[in-house]
Motif scaffolding. Structure first.
Motif, PDB file in Angstrom:
ATOM      1  N   ASN A 161      27.891 -10.390  10.375  1.00  0.00           N
ATOM      2  CA  ASN A 161      27.545  -9.595   9.204  1.00  0.00           C
ATOM      3  C   ASN A 161      26.416 -10.232   8.400  1.00  0.00           C
ATOM      4  N   VAL A 162      26.552 -11.526   8.146  1.00  0.00           N
ATOM      5  CA  VAL A 162      25.561 -12.228   7.337  1.00  0.00           C
ATOM      6  C   VAL A 162      24.195 -12.208   8.016  1.00  0.00           C
ATOM      7  N   SER A 163      24.177 -12.456   9.313  1.00  0.00           N
ATOM      8  CA  SER A 163      22.896 -12.486  10.027  1.00  0.00           C
ATOM      9  C   SER A 163      22.212 -11.125   9.999  1.00  0.00           C
ATOM     10  N   LYS A 164      22.993 -10.059  10.172  1.00  0.00           N
ATOM     11  CA  LYS A 164      22.410  -8.721  10.219  1.00  0.00           C
ATOM     12  C   LYS A 164      22.056  -8.212   8.816  1.00  0.00           C
ATOM     13  N   ALA A 165      22.851  -8.570   7.802  1.00  0.00           N
ATOM     14  CA  ALA A 165      22.521  -8.182   6.433  1.00  0.00           C
ATOM     15  C   ALA A 165      21.200  -8.812   6.001  1.00  0.00           C
ATOM     16  N   ALA A 166      21.008 -10.065   6.363  1.00  0.00           N
ATOM     17  CA  ALA A 166      19.754 -10.742   6.021  1.00  0.00           C
ATOM     18  C   ALA A 166      18.581 -10.138   6.786  1.00  0.00           C
ATOM     19  N   ALA A 167      18.814  -9.753   8.038  1.00  0.00           N
ATOM     20  CA  ALA A 167      17.743  -9.115   8.812  1.00  0.00           C
ATOM     21  C   ALA A 167      17.354  -7.770   8.200  1.00  0.00           C
ATOM     22  N   LEU A 168      18.338  -7.048   7.676  1.00  0.00           N
ATOM     23  CA  LEU A 168      18.029  -5.779   7.006  1.00  0.00           C
ATOM     24  C   LEU A 168      17.253  -6.020   5.724  1.00  0.00           C
ATOM     25  N   ALA A 169      17.655  -7.017   4.941  1.00  0.00           N
ATOM     26  CA  ALA A 169      16.934  -7.342   3.707  1.00  0.00           C
ATOM     27  C   ALA A 169      15.488  -7.733   4.010  1.00  0.00           C
ATOM     28  N   LEU A 170      15.293  -8.488   5.078  1.00  0.00           N
ATOM     29  CA  LEU A 170      13.939  -8.868   5.478  1.00  0.00           C
ATOM     30  C   LEU A 170      13.138  -7.630   5.863  1.00  0.00           C
ATOM     31  N   SER A 171      13.754  -6.704   6.577  1.00  0.00           N
ATOM     32  CA  SER A 171      13.066  -5.472   6.981  1.00  0.00           C
ATOM     33  C   SER A 171      12.641  -4.665   5.756  1.00  0.00           C
ATOM     34  N   GLU A 172      13.532  -4.546   4.781  1.00  0.00           N
ATOM     35  CA  GLU A 172      13.219  -3.803   3.561  1.00  0.00           C
ATOM     36  C   GLU A 172      12.088  -4.473   2.784  1.00  0.00           C
ATOM     37  N   THR A 173      12.135  -5.789   2.710  1.00  0.00           N
ATOM     38  CA  THR A 173      11.072  -6.536   2.037  1.00  0.00           C
ATOM     39  C   THR A 173       9.735  -6.345   2.739  1.00  0.00           C
ATOM     40  N   LEU A 174       9.758  -6.466   4.052  1.00  0.00           N
ATOM     41  CA  LEU A 174       8.530  -6.329   4.825  1.00  0.00           C
ATOM     42  C   LEU A 174       7.975  -4.920   4.728  1.00  0.00           C
ATOM     43  N   SER A 175       8.853  -3.928   4.699  1.00  0.00           N
ATOM     44  CA  SER A 175       8.399  -2.545   4.548  1.00  0.00           C
ATOM     45  C   SER A 175       7.646  -2.367   3.233  1.00  0.00           C
ATOM     46  N   ALA A 176       8.177  -2.944   2.168  1.00  0.00           N
ATOM     47  CA  ALA A 176       7.508  -2.852   0.866  1.00  0.00           C
ATOM     48  C   ALA A 176       6.159  -3.579   0.902  1.00  0.00           C
ATOM     49  N   GLU A 177       6.136  -4.725   1.539  1.00  0.00           N
ATOM     50  CA  GLU A 177       4.895  -5.494   1.609  1.00  0.00           C
ATOM     51  C   GLU A 177       3.832  -4.823   2.466  1.00  0.00           C
ATOM     52  N   MET A 178       4.283  -4.041   3.452  1.00  0.00           N
ATOM     53  CA  MET A 178       3.356  -3.376   4.360  1.00  0.00           C
ATOM     54  C   MET A 178       2.924  -1.989   3.870  1.00  0.00           C
ATOM     55  N   ALA A 179       3.464  -1.535   2.748  1.00  0.00           N
ATOM     56  CA  ALA A 179       3.124  -0.204   2.249  1.00  0.00           C
ATOM     57  C   ALA A 179       1.618  -0.062   2.060  1.00  0.00           C
ATOM     58  N   GLY A 180       1.060   0.982   2.652  1.00  0.00           N
ATOM     59  CA  GLY A 180      -0.366   1.243   2.518  1.00  0.00           C
ATOM     60  C   GLY A 180      -1.255   0.473   3.468  1.00  0.00           C
ATOM     61  N   THR A 181      -0.660  -0.323   4.354  1.00  0.00           N
ATOM     62  CA  THR A 181      -1.473  -1.139   5.270  1.00  0.00           C
ATOM     63  C   THR A 181      -1.685  -0.481   6.624  1.00  0.00           C
ATOM     64  N   GLY A 182      -0.943   0.591   6.900  1.00  0.00           N
ATOM     65  CA  GLY A 182      -0.992   1.196   8.225  1.00  0.00           C
ATOM     66  C   GLY A 182       0.029   0.631   9.186  1.00  0.00           C
ATOM     67  N   ILE A 183       0.888  -0.300   8.693  1.00  0.00           N
ATOM     68  CA  ILE A 183       1.925  -0.908   9.519  1.00  0.00           C
ATOM     69  C   ILE A 183       3.270  -0.297   9.141  1.00  0.00           C
ATOM     70  N   ALA A 184       3.955   0.300  10.096  1.00  0.00           N
ATOM     71  CA  ALA A 184       5.276   0.871   9.856  1.00  0.00           C
ATOM     72  C   ALA A 184       6.352  -0.163  10.187  1.00  0.00           C
ATOM     73  N   VAL A 185       7.417  -0.156   9.391  1.00  0.00           N
ATOM     74  CA  VAL A 185       8.554  -1.054   9.618  1.00  0.00           C
ATOM     75  C   VAL A 185       9.816  -0.215   9.710  1.00  0.00           C
ATOM     76  N   THR A 186      10.603  -0.439  10.752  1.00  0.00           N
ATOM     77  CA  THR A 186      11.836   0.315  10.965  1.00  0.00           C
ATOM     78  C   THR A 186      12.992  -0.644  11.217  1.00  0.00           C
ATOM     79  N   ALA A 187      14.114  -0.388  10.561  1.00  0.00           N
ATOM     80  CA  ALA A 187      15.338  -1.171  10.760  1.00  0.00           C
ATOM     81  C   ALA A 187      16.346  -0.304  11.492  1.00  0.00           C
ATOM     82  N   LEU A 188      16.733  -0.724  12.667  1.00  0.00           N
ATOM     83  CA  LEU A 188      17.712   0.002  13.475  1.00  0.00           C
ATOM     84  C   LEU A 188      19.114  -0.511  13.139  1.00  0.00           C
ATOM     85  N   CYS A 189      20.006   0.393  12.722  1.00  0.00           N
ATOM     86  CA  CYS A 189      21.358   0.013  12.304  1.00  0.00           C
ATOM     87  C   CYS A 189      22.410   0.851  13.028  1.00  0.00           C
TER      88      CYS A 189
END
Length: 275
Positions: A161-189
């Motif tokens: 749980n902890v490993s996957k929760a952190a991976a999701l948080a990283l995905s959400e963070t990266l998605s925000a950081e990539m907004a407007g750059t042309g890079i899409a980020v997807t988290a598969l759950c």
């Protein structure tokens, strides 16, 4: 954002490509005209995936990589770019392991370190190494394979749980950081997918048997999950919850989090003794 068709004719790297969801991603990308680096800690299984792709007329190359080691992932990108004769424009951080069956305090620290090393640090290393290159490229995508466990917080699955929760948080963070750059980020759950994760993980015998039974009964085929996720990436969707039960858990946790936690605790109390 308009549909980008990132998955079509991609120059892709897939970790954990020797089996399961990773193999399905690699095969689907090749079927869409992509060239695929199949990375896995087990080179033999990665080569099996490559052989399957080549037999279907696709292009793929196997590389051994232990994603828990930053040096391995740094070497992976160099080898990938050399074989592709150019940049990688799609990265799928899929490599993962199962760990569970014991409550917090009883699970050995070695199992915590093993699960976090692959499930979390593997994703961190993949994002750390590939994200700057994608920013420079100005296009492409990253898929991080998380899990419904990232928000379900089921008892006796602490390390997972902890490993996957952190991976999701990283995905959400990266998605925000990539907004407007042309890079899409997807988290598969997903919830249950028909893979070897329960059999090959560090999971108690009872929990492993139960997980295997559920996978056989209701588990999605990895090919279905891969296709759904790649289509979602092309639409720039952050969250992919491919199964009905995943979506119900997601909604329940957000609508009534305290009630959800008590319910999970009661289930563990009455069912846990048999695991």
């Amino acid at each position: 954002m308009a549909k980008q068709q990132i998955s079509a004719q991609a120059s892709a790297v897939v970790t954990g490509a020797g089996s399961g969801i990773g193999r399905a991603f690699a095969q689907e990308l090749a079927a869409r005209g992509g060239r695929v680096i199949c990375a896995d800690i087990n080179l033999a299984t990665a080569e099996e995936t490559v052989a399957m792709i080549i037999a279907q007329g696709g292009q793929a190359h196997a590389i051994r990589c232990d994603v828990s080691q930053l040096a391995d992932v740094e070497s992976l990108v160099e080898q990938a770019e050399a074989w592709l004769c150019g940049p990688v424009d799609l990265v799928i951080n899929n490599a993962g392991v199962g760990a569970g069956g014991q409550v917090v305090g009883e699970m050995p620290m070695a199992d915590w370190q093993w699960a976090l090393g692959i499930n979390l640090w593997g994703v961190i290393h993949g994002c750390h190494v590939f994200a700057p290159r994608l920013r420079t490229l100005g296009r492409g995508g990253i898929i991080n394979v998380c899990s419904t466990a990232s928000f379900a917080a089921a008892p006796r699955m602490g390390a997972y749980n902890v490993s996957k929760a952190a991976a999701l948080a990283l995905s959400e963070t990266l998605s925000a950081e990539m907004a407007g750059t042309g890079i899409a980020v997807t988290a598969l759950c997903p919830t249950f997918v028909k893979t070897n994760i329960a059999r090959d993980g560090r999971i108690s015998e009872g929990s492993s048997r139960l997980a295997a039974k559920i996978m056989d009964l209701v588990g999605f085929a990895p090919e279905r999950v891969a296709k759904t996720t790649l289509d979602a990436l092309d639409k720039n969707q952050l969250y992919v919850l491919p199964q009905f039960d995943a979506r119900m858990i997601w909604r329940s946790k957000r609508l009534a989090p305290a009630l959800y936690a008590r319910g999970a605790g009661l289930i563990n109390r009455y069912a846990g003794s048999s695991l």
